[in-house]
Scaffold this motif. Structure first.
Motif, PDB file in Angstrom:
ATOM      1  N   UNK A 192       0.832  -1.204   0.000  1.00 24.48           N
ATOM      2  CA  UNK A 192       0.000   0.000   0.000  1.00 24.48           C
ATOM      3  C   UNK A 192       0.869   1.257   0.000  1.00 24.48           C
ATOM      4  N   UNK A 193       1.892   1.282   0.840  1.00 22.48           N
ATOM      5  CA  UNK A 193       2.767   2.455   0.904  1.00 22.48           C
ATOM      6  C   UNK A 193       3.511   2.654  -0.408  1.00 22.48           C
ATOM      7  N   UNK A 194       3.959   1.576  -1.024  1.00 25.92           N
ATOM      8  CA  UNK A 194       4.663   1.671  -2.302  1.00 25.92           C
ATOM      9  C   UNK A 194       3.767   2.223  -3.401  1.00 25.92           C
ATOM     10  N   UNK A 195       2.450   1.993  -3.279  1.00 25.01           N
ATOM     11  CA  UNK A 195       1.522   2.465  -4.308  1.00 25.01           C
ATOM     12  C   UNK A 195       1.438   3.984  -4.375  1.00 25.01           C
ATOM     13  N   UNK A 196       2.055   4.660  -3.406  1.00 24.24           N
ATOM     14  CA  UNK A 196       2.114   6.122  -3.426  1.00 24.24           C
ATOM     15  C   UNK A 196       3.406   6.628  -4.049  1.00 24.24           C
ATOM     16  N   UNK A 197       4.175   5.728  -4.642  1.00 23.05           N
ATOM     17  CA  UNK A 197       5.354   6.155  -5.381  1.00 23.05           C
ATOM     18  C   UNK A 197       6.661   5.996  -4.638  1.00 23.05           C
ATOM     19  N   UNK A 198       6.680   5.115  -3.631  1.00 28.60           N
ATOM     20  CA  UNK A 198       7.885   4.904  -2.847  1.00 28.60           C
ATOM     21  C   UNK A 198       8.488   3.518  -3.100  1.00 28.60           C
ATOM     22  N   UNK A 199       9.802   3.445  -3.022  1.00 27.31           N
ATOM     23  CA  UNK A 199      10.488   2.165  -2.871  1.00 27.31           C
ATOM     24  C   UNK A 199      10.503   1.895  -1.372  1.00 27.31           C
ATOM     25  N   UNK A 200       9.894   0.790  -0.943  1.00 25.33           N
ATOM     26  CA  UNK A 200       9.726   0.520   0.489  1.00 25.33           C
ATOM     27  C   UNK A 200      10.476  -0.763   0.845  1.00 25.33           C
ATOM     28  N   UNK A 201      11.299  -0.670   1.880  1.00 22.92           N
ATOM     29  CA  UNK A 201      12.245  -1.738   2.205  1.00 22.92           C
ATOM     30  C   UNK A 201      12.006  -2.277   3.609  1.00 22.92           C
ATOM     31  N   UNK A 202      12.013  -3.600   3.736  1.00 19.61           N
ATOM     32  CA  UNK A 202      11.918  -4.241   5.043  1.00 19.61           C
ATOM     33  C   UNK A 202      12.848  -5.429   5.117  1.00 19.61           C
ATOM     34  N   UNK A 203      12.952  -6.009   6.306  1.00 21.11           N
ATOM     35  CA  UNK A 203      13.726  -7.246   6.454  1.00 21.11           C
ATOM     36  C   UNK A 203      12.998  -8.177   7.411  1.00 21.11           C
ATOM     37  N   UNK A 204      13.627  -9.279   7.788  1.00 19.61           N
ATOM     38  CA  UNK A 204      12.961 -10.307   8.582  1.00 19.61           C
ATOM     39  C   UNK A 204      13.375 -10.299  10.050  1.00 19.61           C
ATOM     40  N   UNK A 205      14.110  -9.293  10.494  1.00 21.25           N
ATOM     41  CA  UNK A 205      14.595  -9.266  11.868  1.00 21.25           C
ATOM     42  C   UNK A 205      13.428  -9.090  12.847  1.00 21.25           C
ATOM     43  N   UNK A 206      13.241 -10.032  13.798  1.00 20.69           N
ATOM     44  CA  UNK A 206      12.151  -9.906  14.774  1.00 20.69           C
ATOM     45  C   UNK A 206      12.524  -9.058  15.982  1.00 20.69           C
ATOM     46  N   UNK A 207      13.798  -8.656  16.097  1.00 16.69           N
ATOM     47  CA  UNK A 207      14.270  -7.875  17.245  1.00 16.69           C
ATOM     48  C   UNK A 207      15.149  -6.739  16.726  1.00 16.69           C
ATOM     49  N   UNK A 208      14.535  -5.592  16.486  1.00 23.93           N
ATOM     50  CA  UNK A 208      15.186  -4.512  15.744  1.00 23.93           C
ATOM     51  C   UNK A 208      15.616  -3.333  16.609  1.00 23.93           C
TER      52      UNK A 208
END
Length: 318
Positions: A115-131
């Motif tokens: 949804x956030x990317x649909x506003x024109x952003x490259x959106x990045x995440x990872x799999x870390x459960x403890x950030x």
């Protein structure tokens, strides 16, 4: 002797607070914080405020996905959602790095990224459960700053416009990523949803110092008891992100920084991602794209957020 007893009692109180904090984080982790972040979750949101409603929904960009395998086992995979048009475009796009809440890898809330990317952003995440320390966020940013040349998004990131978003433990982690690592200088703005309050974060090993923040900051929390129990957070567990701590953080950020604080009315801790989506998106559009319409939600005496019944305890300096 009395001084020794006093010191021991203080240590015991600190340890008790730390244990309570750990229990709270464990409970929040295992109650399924993002169980409602399913496909179409945004369609359930309603607001009488036009801008909040608009930006809580889908944008106009079709999105696509790519991923990279990290050498860091905690990161696992670096997951990237992006506007599909960039595959055939020469332009660059602002990037947003999302910092996970406790026990919530990016794969668990994929619809948020899309949804956030649909506003024109490259959106990045990872799999870390403890950030909470910000370390894996910093490593993820390093990777994105040095993308492999054969990547579909190589050459498409606007490195002058990078935002940072974090929730709960990830809120503390976002502040740490911004202020405790050399590559934090690449971030242009930050948003946090119910970031763990300073003493709780310190006791859990995520200590941060908001006075180091030099970029625009929109901080939010909920009014529900899980975020604010109504007790003094410095003497007992006050909820994950109580108002007093939010006020303290706001006041400790330099006045030269554009800053906004606000609480979502009736929102419990686990509600905050969905409840803040609209204004988080508007904030990023304003800060990273210079979108003046989105900025009307926050800037000036007639800022929409000031008269929005969904929000209270608002303070801002522009």
């Amino acid at each position: 002797m009395k001084n020794m007893i006093k010191i021991i009692l203080i240590i015991i109180c600190i340890l008790i607070l730390a244990v309570i904090g750990i229990v709270v984080v464990f409970v929040l982790t295992h109650k399924g914080r993002n169980t409602d972040i399913l496909e179409g979750y945004h369609e359930k949101f309603r607001s009488e405020a036009p801008l909040e409603m608009k930006y809580s929904q889908l944008g106009s960009y079709e999105t696509a996905y790519t991923e990279f395998t990290s050498d860091n086992e905690s990161i696992g995979k670096i997951r990237v959602w992006y506007p599909k048009e960039l595959e055939k475009s020469d332009r660059t796009y602002p990037m947003i790095v999302a910092v996970n809440a406790s026990g919530t890898p990016a794969a668990k809330y994929e619809p948020f990224f899309k949804r956030l990317s649909s506003w024109g952003f490259i959106v990045v995440g990872n799999e870390d459960p403890q950030t909470g320390t910000g370390e894996t966020t910093s490593e993820t940013l390093d990777f994105m700053l040095n993308l492999p040349a054969d990547s579909v998004i190589f050459g498409s990131v606007d490195y002058e416009n990078i935002g940072l978003v974090g929730y709960s433990q990830g809120g503390a982690g976002a502040i740490c990523a911004l202020t405790n690592y050399d590559n934090g200088k690449y971030y242009k703005t930050i948003f946090t949803g119910s970031a763990a309050y300073p003493l709780l974060a310190k006791n859990l090993g995520w200590e941060y110092d908001v006075s180091k923040i030099q970029v625009s900051y929109f901080m939010t929390a909920g009014t529900g008891k899980s975020d604010d129990s109504g007790t003094d957070p410095n003497s007992s567990f006050g909820g994950v992100s109580p108002l007093s701590a939010l006020e303290e953080n706001y006041n400790n950020i330099p006045d030269s920084v554009v800053k906004v604080r606000a609480r979502a009315v009736g929102a419990e801790h686990e509600d905050m991602l969905a409840r803040t989506d609209g204004y988080m998106t508007a904030w990023m559009l304003y800060q990273l794209y210079g979108d003046e319409e989105a900025g009307q939600a926050f800037i000036g005496e007639d800022a929409e957020i000031l008269s929005n019944a969904n929000w209270q305890d608002i303070e801002k300096n522009q």
